[in-house]
Design a protein around this motif. Structure first.
Motif, PDB file in Angstrom:
ATOM      1  N   ASN A 132       0.897  -1.176  -0.008  1.00  0.00           N
ATOM      2  CA  ASN A 132       0.085   0.009   0.141  1.00  0.00           C
ATOM      3  C   ASN A 132       0.831   1.188  -0.012  1.00  0.00           C
ATOM      4  OD1 ASN A 132       0.719   1.053   2.879  1.00  0.00           O
ATOM      5  ND2 ASN A 132      -0.219  -1.357   3.396  1.00  0.00           N
ATOM      6  N   GLY A 133       0.426   2.268  -0.032  1.00  0.00           N
ATOM      7  CA  GLY A 133       0.855   3.714  -0.273  1.00  0.00           C
ATOM      8  C   GLY A 133       1.737   3.855   1.129  1.00  0.00           C
ATOM      9  N   LEU A 134       1.272   3.768   2.107  1.00  0.00           N
ATOM     10  CA  LEU A 134       1.825   3.960   3.326  1.00  0.00           C
ATOM     11  C   LEU A 134       3.086   3.087   3.551  1.00  0.00           C
ATOM     12  CD1 LEU A 134       1.967   5.557   6.349  1.00  0.00           C
ATOM     13  CD2 LEU A 134       0.358   3.705   7.395  1.00  0.00           C
ATOM     14  N   ALA A 158      -1.270  10.180   6.371  1.00  0.00           N
ATOM     15  CA  ALA A 158      -0.344   8.911   5.979  1.00  0.00           C
ATOM     16  C   ALA A 158       1.049   9.491   5.829  1.00  0.00           C
ATOM     17  CB  ALA A 158      -0.704   8.366   4.683  1.00  0.00           C
ATOM     18  N   ASP A 169       5.758  12.071  -1.923  1.00  0.00           N
ATOM     19  CA  ASP A 169       4.519  11.297  -1.745  1.00  0.00           C
ATOM     20  C   ASP A 169       3.735  11.454  -3.099  1.00  0.00           C
ATOM     21  OD1 ASP A 169       1.933  10.439  -1.118  1.00  0.00           O
ATOM     22  OD2 ASP A 169       2.116  11.193   1.014  1.00  0.00           O
ATOM     23  N   ALA A 190       1.162   9.682  -4.154  1.00  0.00           N
ATOM     24  CA  ALA A 190      -0.124   8.862  -4.203  1.00  0.00           C
ATOM     25  C   ALA A 190      -1.249   9.266  -4.758  1.00  0.00           C
ATOM     26  CB  ALA A 190      -0.374   8.583  -2.583  1.00  0.00           C
ATOM     27  N   GLN A 191      -1.107  10.840  -4.988  1.00  0.00           N
ATOM     28  CA  GLN A 191      -2.262  11.373  -5.640  1.00  0.00           C
ATOM     29  C   GLN A 191      -1.777  11.658  -7.203  1.00  0.00           C
ATOM     30  OE1 GLN A 191      -4.165  14.357  -3.347  1.00  0.00           O
ATOM     31  NE2 GLN A 191      -4.283  13.012  -1.669  1.00  0.00           N
ATOM     32  N   SER A 245       0.350   5.007  -4.391  1.00  0.00           N
ATOM     33  CA  SER A 245      -0.772   4.259  -3.666  1.00  0.00           C
ATOM     34  C   SER A 245      -1.542   3.749  -4.923  1.00  0.00           C
ATOM     35  CB  SER A 245      -1.565   5.121  -2.726  1.00  0.00           C
ATOM     36  OG  SER A 245      -2.571   4.302  -2.458  1.00  0.00           O
ATOM     37  N   LYS A 258      -7.459   6.056  -6.095  1.00  0.00           N
ATOM     38  CA  LYS A 258      -6.708   6.847  -6.741  1.00  0.00           C
ATOM     39  C   LYS A 258      -6.433   6.843  -8.320  1.00  0.00           C
ATOM     40  CE  LYS A 258      -4.390   7.075  -2.518  1.00  0.00           C
ATOM     41  NZ  LYS A 258      -4.615   8.343  -1.587  1.00  0.00           N
TER      42      LYS A 258
HETATM   43  C1  PLP Z   1      -3.869   7.592  -0.441  1.00  0.00           C
HETATM   44  C2  PLP Z   1      -2.625   8.532   0.304  1.00  0.00           C
HETATM   45  C3  PLP Z   1      -1.703   7.681   0.985  1.00  0.00           C
HETATM   46  C4  PLP Z   1      -1.708   6.232   1.324  1.00  0.00           C
HETATM   47  O1  PLP Z   1      -2.061   5.356   0.566  1.00  0.00           O
HETATM   48  P1  PLP Z   1      -2.589   3.957   1.124  1.00  0.00           P
HETATM   49  O2  PLP Z   1      -2.223   2.988  -0.026  1.00  0.00           O
HETATM   50  O3  PLP Z   1      -4.096   4.312   1.313  1.00  0.00           O
HETATM   51  O4  PLP Z   1      -1.787   3.349   2.138  1.00  0.00           O
HETATM   52  C5  PLP Z   1      -0.421   8.574   1.269  1.00  0.00           C
HETATM   53  N1  PLP Z   1      -0.390   9.928   0.873  1.00  0.00           N
HETATM   54  C6  PLP Z   1      -1.402  10.389   0.358  1.00  0.00           C
HETATM   55  C7  PLP Z   1      -0.971  11.894  -0.032  1.00  0.00           C
HETATM   56  C8  PLP Z   1      -2.585   9.713  -0.220  1.00  0.00           C
HETATM   57  O5  PLP Z   1      -3.319  10.418  -0.687  1.00  0.00           O
END
Ligand code: PLP
Length: 367
Positions: free
Chosen positions: A58-60, A87, A156, A158-159, A180, A185
């Motif tokens: 996962n992203g975390l 996160a 980061d 993730a977005q 993530s 996403k």
């Molecule tokens: C979604 C997200 C994460 C965490 O991703 P997970 O896969 O849910 O653990 C981390 N940072 C940001 C900015 C996010 O939007």
């Protein structure tokens, strides 16, 4: 009701490919790591214009393993945005380090590069910019500062799937870039998933070992690793979706352009895009001092909206221990009270985009 994001519609659009991909894994008899995960890693690295990709759970975990691979731990400090999803901070505290928040540029909501230098101390080991809402943070000044001080940069992202900074895809500007594939996403699995991308072979190798019990060879444990592997079924789903990501991002761009044009006289503060940014439009975030009333009126008008994010990390009970008063980070606090995310996603129909615009115009100036 116009949904904020319709994940069921996203699945139905690709049902044949996704079902076939899942069936392929089921039939293969190979259910941990293996060829499907390796193929996705290669394809994701290529998409991100990076040399290496490593799939994780996962992203975390991507963020945590990136920091661990860089040797960040007890007694270290990591510079983080005050305005982010929790996160980002959780990864820093998970490795035993201290998050040192820096306020955003109010125009972009991303970390303000000119405020970072003042937050650096001898304990600073990394800067962790977030490409919030899918728009790149201003990386060049951050990278220049980090290099001049011998500090790592972990992004980061993730977005930010498919976003560009000065023409180049997000994926390897900093030392490690963390992804993530949470279902909502821009590239989402049908469950949890994550990855890191990097041009540093040493870090890719370390994260590959860390994610799999600290083991390169089965039953030989080099370091105290964890179990954080990308699932092959999710890797197969992501491989089915990846060829469509570019077209989906174009669709998001078209919706953002329609919102920008349709809402320019609404009185709301609209997203500001520096000329070097090409956002992936994960979210379309407007600002209003009267946000809660606006959201209520939109709900009544049949438009779902969300707030990203209602409570900044420093005001969460989880971080009561860091001793930051609510007003220690006034901008993060203020944005949390004013931001509102409008419906956004590749499956949002053009007609619905028009209905959102009309509803926002009515709701933003109800007289
Ligand atoms: C979604 C997200 C994460 C965490 O991703 P997970 O896969 O849910 O653990 C981390 N940072 C940001 C900015 C996010 O939007």
């Amino acid at each position: 009701m116009i949904p904020f994001l319709d994940l069921g519609a996203a699945y139905r659009e690709l049902k044949t490919e996704i079902d076939a991909a899942i069936q392929r894994v089921l039939d293969s008899g190979w259910y941990i790591l293996g060829p499907e995960v390796e193929a996705f890693e290669a394809e994701w690295a290529a998409f991100c214009e990076a040399d290496h990709a490593v799939g994780v759970a996962n992203g975390l975990d991507a963020l945590i393993l990136a920091l661990r691979a860089l040797g960040v731990g007890e007694g270290d400090e990591v510079i983080v945005p005050s305005n982010t999803y929790v996160a980002t901070w959780l990864a820093v505290t998970a490795v035993g380090a201290r998050p040192v928040p820096v306020e955003p540029d109010p125009a972009t909501h991303n970390i303000a590069p000119d405020l970072i230098a003042a937050a650096i101390t001898p304990a600073t080991r990394a800067i962790l910019p977030v490409h919030l809402y899918g728009q790149a943070a201003d990386l060049d000044p951050i990278l220049a500062l980090a290099r001049s001080r011998g500090i790592a940069v972990v992004e980061d992202a993730a977005q930010a799937h498919g976003a560009r900074y000065k023409g180049r895809r997000i994926g390897a500007h900093g030392d490690v870039v963390c992804w993530s594939f949470y279902p909502g996403k821009n590239l989402g699995a049908l469950g949890d998933g994550g990855a890191v991308t990097t041009n540093r072979a040493d870090l890719a190798d370390r994260i590959r070992v860390l994610r799999n019990y600290g083991s390169r060879v089965k039953y030989v444990n080099e370091v105290q690793g964890v179990n954080s592997r990308l699932d092959p079924i999710q890797a197969a789903v992501l491989r089915a979706k990846l060829p469509h990501l570019e077209a989906w991002t174009d669709r998001r761009r078209a919706i953002a352009a329609a919102y920008a044009d349709g809402l320019k006289d609404s009185g709301l503060i609209l997203p500001q895009v520096p000329d070097w940014a090409d956002p992936a439009w994960h979210l379309y975030v407007v600002r209003s001092p009267d946000r809660d009333a606006l959201q209520r009126r939109l709900t009544e008008a049949g438009v779902s909206t969300l707030i990203h994010y209602p409570i900044p990390p420093h005001m969460q009970a989880a971080y009561a221990g860091v001793g930051l008063a609510p007003d220690a980070l006034p901008l993060a606090r203020r944005l949390a009270g004013e931001v509102l995310s409008l419906p956004m996603g590749p499956q949002l129909a053009t007609a619905d985009t028009g209905r959102v615009i009309a509803a926002v115009q009515d709701s933003a100036s109800p007289n």
